[in-house]
Design an enzyme around this catalytic site. Structure first.
Site, PDB file in Angstrom:
ATOM      1  N   ASP A  54       2.495  -0.826   6.232  1.00 29.48           N
ATOM      2  CA  ASP A  54       1.134  -0.251   6.190  1.00 29.48           C
ATOM      3  C   ASP A  54       0.528  -0.537   7.247  1.00 29.48           C
ATOM      4  O   ASP A  54      -0.577  -0.574   7.511  1.00 29.48           O
ATOM      5  CB  ASP A  54       0.403  -0.664   4.942  1.00 29.48           C
ATOM      6  CG  ASP A  54       0.386  -2.206   4.836  1.00 29.48           C
ATOM      7  OD1 ASP A  54       1.274  -2.866   5.043  1.00 29.48           O
ATOM      8  OD2 ASP A  54      -0.953  -2.710   4.536  1.00 29.48           O
ATOM      9  N   LYS A 166      -3.103  -1.721  -1.662  1.00 32.48           N
ATOM     10  CA  LYS A 166      -3.658  -2.799  -1.119  1.00 32.48           C
ATOM     11  C   LYS A 166      -4.729  -3.068  -0.432  1.00 32.48           C
ATOM     12  O   LYS A 166      -5.130  -1.785   0.348  1.00 32.48           O
ATOM     13  CB  LYS A 166      -2.312  -3.204  -0.051  1.00 32.48           C
ATOM     14  CG  LYS A 166      -2.493  -4.781   0.420  1.00 32.48           C
ATOM     15  CD  LYS A 166      -1.508  -5.031   1.540  1.00 32.48           C
ATOM     16  CE  LYS A 166      -2.208  -4.892   2.846  1.00 32.48           C
ATOM     17  NZ  LYS A 166      -1.621  -5.190   4.142  1.00 32.48           N
ATOM     18  N   GLU A 206      -5.534  -9.321  -2.012  1.00 32.54           N
ATOM     19  CA  GLU A 206      -5.234 -10.329  -1.062  1.00 32.54           C
ATOM     20  C   GLU A 206      -6.310 -10.966  -0.185  1.00 32.54           C
ATOM     21  O   GLU A 206      -6.663 -10.314   0.914  1.00 32.54           O
ATOM     22  CB  GLU A 206      -4.118  -9.475   0.022  1.00 32.54           C
ATOM     23  CG  GLU A 206      -3.545 -10.107   1.126  1.00 32.54           C
ATOM     24  CD  GLU A 206      -2.874  -9.284   2.049  1.00 32.54           C
ATOM     25  OE1 GLU A 206      -2.489  -9.628   3.038  1.00 32.54           O
ATOM     26  OE2 GLU A 206      -3.019  -7.943   1.821  1.00 32.54           O
ATOM     27  N   GLU A 208      -6.480 -13.251   2.170  1.00 32.40           N
ATOM     28  CA  GLU A 208      -5.227 -14.133   3.097  1.00 32.40           C
ATOM     29  C   GLU A 208      -6.193 -15.417   3.765  1.00 32.40           C
ATOM     30  O   GLU A 208      -7.019 -15.070   4.457  1.00 32.40           O
ATOM     31  CB  GLU A 208      -4.744 -13.209   4.219  1.00 32.40           C
ATOM     32  CG  GLU A 208      -3.797 -13.960   4.931  1.00 32.40           C
ATOM     33  CD  GLU A 208      -3.227 -13.095   6.065  1.00 32.40           C
ATOM     34  OE1 GLU A 208      -2.252 -13.742   6.860  1.00 32.40           O
ATOM     35  OE2 GLU A 208      -3.264 -11.641   5.982  1.00 32.40           O
ATOM     36  N   LYS A 248      -1.230 -11.036  -3.644  1.00 32.81           N
ATOM     37  CA  LYS A 248      -0.676 -11.266  -2.277  1.00 32.81           C
ATOM     38  C   LYS A 248      -1.227 -12.442  -1.638  1.00 32.81           C
ATOM     39  O   LYS A 248      -1.826 -12.271  -0.505  1.00 32.81           O
ATOM     40  CB  LYS A 248      -0.492  -9.818  -1.566  1.00 32.81           C
ATOM     41  CG  LYS A 248       0.264 -10.259  -0.255  1.00 32.81           C
ATOM     42  CD  LYS A 248       0.415  -8.896   0.255  1.00 32.81           C
ATOM     43  CE  LYS A 248       1.342  -8.792   1.633  1.00 32.81           C
ATOM     44  NZ  LYS A 248       1.490  -7.620   2.229  1.00 32.81           N
ATOM     45  N   SER A 317       6.170 -10.029  -0.392  1.00 36.05           N
ATOM     46  CA  SER A 317       5.564  -8.617   0.021  1.00 36.05           C
ATOM     47  C   SER A 317       5.508  -8.748   1.683  1.00 36.05           C
ATOM     48  O   SER A 317       4.195  -9.023   2.037  1.00 36.05           O
ATOM     49  CB  SER A 317       4.043  -8.289  -0.507  1.00 36.05           C
ATOM     50  OG  SER A 317       3.710  -6.920  -0.013  1.00 36.05           O
ATOM     51  N   TYR A 379      -3.809  -5.729  10.805  1.00 31.15           N
ATOM     52  CA  TYR A 379      -2.989  -4.702  10.581  1.00 31.15           C
ATOM     53  C   TYR A 379      -3.623  -3.407  11.378  1.00 31.15           C
ATOM     54  O   TYR A 379      -4.619  -3.347  11.309  1.00 31.15           O
ATOM     55  CB  TYR A 379      -3.082  -4.520   9.063  1.00 31.15           C
ATOM     56  CG  TYR A 379      -1.877  -5.032   8.418  1.00 31.15           C
ATOM     57  CD1 TYR A 379      -0.737  -4.737   8.118  1.00 31.15           C
ATOM     58  CD2 TYR A 379      -2.056  -6.617   8.020  1.00 31.15           C
ATOM     59  CE1 TYR A 379       0.405  -5.388   7.472  1.00 31.15           C
ATOM     60  CE2 TYR A 379      -1.131  -7.362   7.375  1.00 31.15           C
ATOM     61  CZ  TYR A 379      -0.083  -6.922   7.195  1.00 31.15           C
ATOM     62  OH  TYR A 379       1.166  -7.773   6.401  1.00 31.15           O
TER      63      TYR A 379
END
Length: 379
Positions: A54, A166, A206, A208, A248, A317, A379
């Site tokens: 993604d 996500k 998520e 992170e 995640k 993932s 991302y």
């Protein structure tokens, strides 16, 4: 409220006085609840995990540039087709997270990517956040945009065939993390999860904890415990159904600049300890991100976490940890497609075995151990 009791002896009516308090009972019963539970369970299947593909167009462009391929829509489509049409991929991959562009693309022959995935038994997923921006009055931290219009986007993605989604938010240990950043991260994830479920999409949650910094594993553990405590608190407040989500998390590891590295057994010990302290067993799946670890390191750590039964499906993932070898093999050349797909199957199969605690690292190539860490990765 009043009621009457008649005494057989006195035949007098006794009336109870209203208490003045109003009882409220909230029952959560969303129209997608059964489907959400089924979808989450399908993704969290034995020996399977998620392929994250993604990346934004800009980030995908950086990947293509690393092999000398121009960042055009057609080249992005061709690369993602290579991944999705890989024969036998559904044996190891139960879901794939797509960028919006990819959700609506098709193969060269005209079959939609969604159709390709459905035929392979791979659940289509979609990235729904709008990226990270600076958090004002913080210590150089970020917050994630995208709540505005999220319900409409999720409904459109569901109609297009997506069944999970996500949202990536981040916490930086070198930046604090500050309480305002943690709460914004946790609350944003909770609102996103509630909205996604109301539209039929299983939310991947998520927050992170970035690998950036020189923190040791104990400091990483503390940061992970704190953000997951906040996140579950706000998800409970927002009545998110835990049976219909996936997590995640980053593995609990020392920072990228820490001199004291940790082996797979220690990473597994700390990570599972953190999860047991914070994650209810109602959650069906823990799908780890690789976070810049090498292909080999991420697989070894996952394998170590599956040496004994866990309350949840503990899997992967991965993006870079599945695709790094694929890109290097492909090089943008049609004649390399078969070899690139074999490289993808090799990584997917290795992580499938790690999900079951049966991974054998002796078969790995030297390149699998190459690091992929990027400071401040987006991302």
């Amino acid at each position: 409220m009043s009621f009457a009791l008649k005494s057989a002896a006195s035949a007098k009516t006794v009336r109870a006085q209203p208490s003045g308090r109003r009882a409220a009972v909230t029952v959560r019963a969303g129209k997608y609840d059964e489907e959400l539970i089924k979808t989450a369970g399908t993704i969290a299947s034995k020996g399977k995990g998620i392929m994250a593909m993604d990346e934004s167009n800009a980030t995908c462009g950086k990947r293509l540039d690393s092999i000398g391929v121009e960042n055009t829509e057609e080249n992005r489509r061709a690369y993602r087709e290579l991944l999705l049409v890989t024969p036998g991929l559904g044996q190891y991959i139960s879901g794939a997270i797509l960028f919006e562009e990819t959700l609506y693309q098709s193969t060269k022959e005209g079959k939609t990517f969604v159709q390709v995935m459905q035929e392979a038994g791979i659940v289509p997923g979609i990235k729904v956040d709008k990226g990270l921006v600076p958090l004002i009055n913080s210590n150089g931290e970020s917050w994630c945009m995208g709540l505005d219009g999220l319900d409409a986007r999720c409904s459109a993605y569901y109609k297009a065939g997506a069944r999970f989604c996500k949202w990536r938010s981040v916490i930086s240990i070198p930046a604090g993390p500050s309480m305002i950043a943690q709460r914004d991260c946790a609350y944003g994830l909770a609102r996103y999860a509630a909205i996604a479920q109301s539209c039929g999409l299983v939310p991947i949650v998520e927050p992170e904890v970035m690998l950036d910094g020189d923190q040791d594993i104990d400091q990483a553990m503390e940061a992970a415990q704190n953000i997951w405590a906040e996140t579950f608190k706000y998800m409970a407040d927002n009545k998110v159904m835990f049976e219909g989500i996936l997590l995640k998390p980053a593995m609990v590891t020392p920072g990228a600049d820490c001199k004291n590295k940790a082996g797979p057994e220690k990473v597994a010990e700390y990570t599972l300890k953190m999860l047991r302290r914070r994650v209810p067993p109602a959650v069906p799946g823990i799908m780890f991100l690789s976070g810049g670890q090498s292909e080999l390191e991420s697989t070894l750590n996952l394998n170590a976490m599956n040496q004994a039964p866990n309350p949840w499906h503990v899997s992967f993932s991965y993006a870079r940890a599945l695709q790094n070898s694929v890109l290097k093999t492909w090089q943008g050349k049609p004649e390399n497609v078969d070899a690139a797909q074999k490289a993808l199957l090799a990584r997917a199969s290795a992580n499938s075995m790690a999900q079951m605690g049966k991974y054998d690292p002796t078969k790995e190539s030297k390149s699998a151990g190459e690091g992929m860490y990027e400071k401040g990765y987006v991302y």
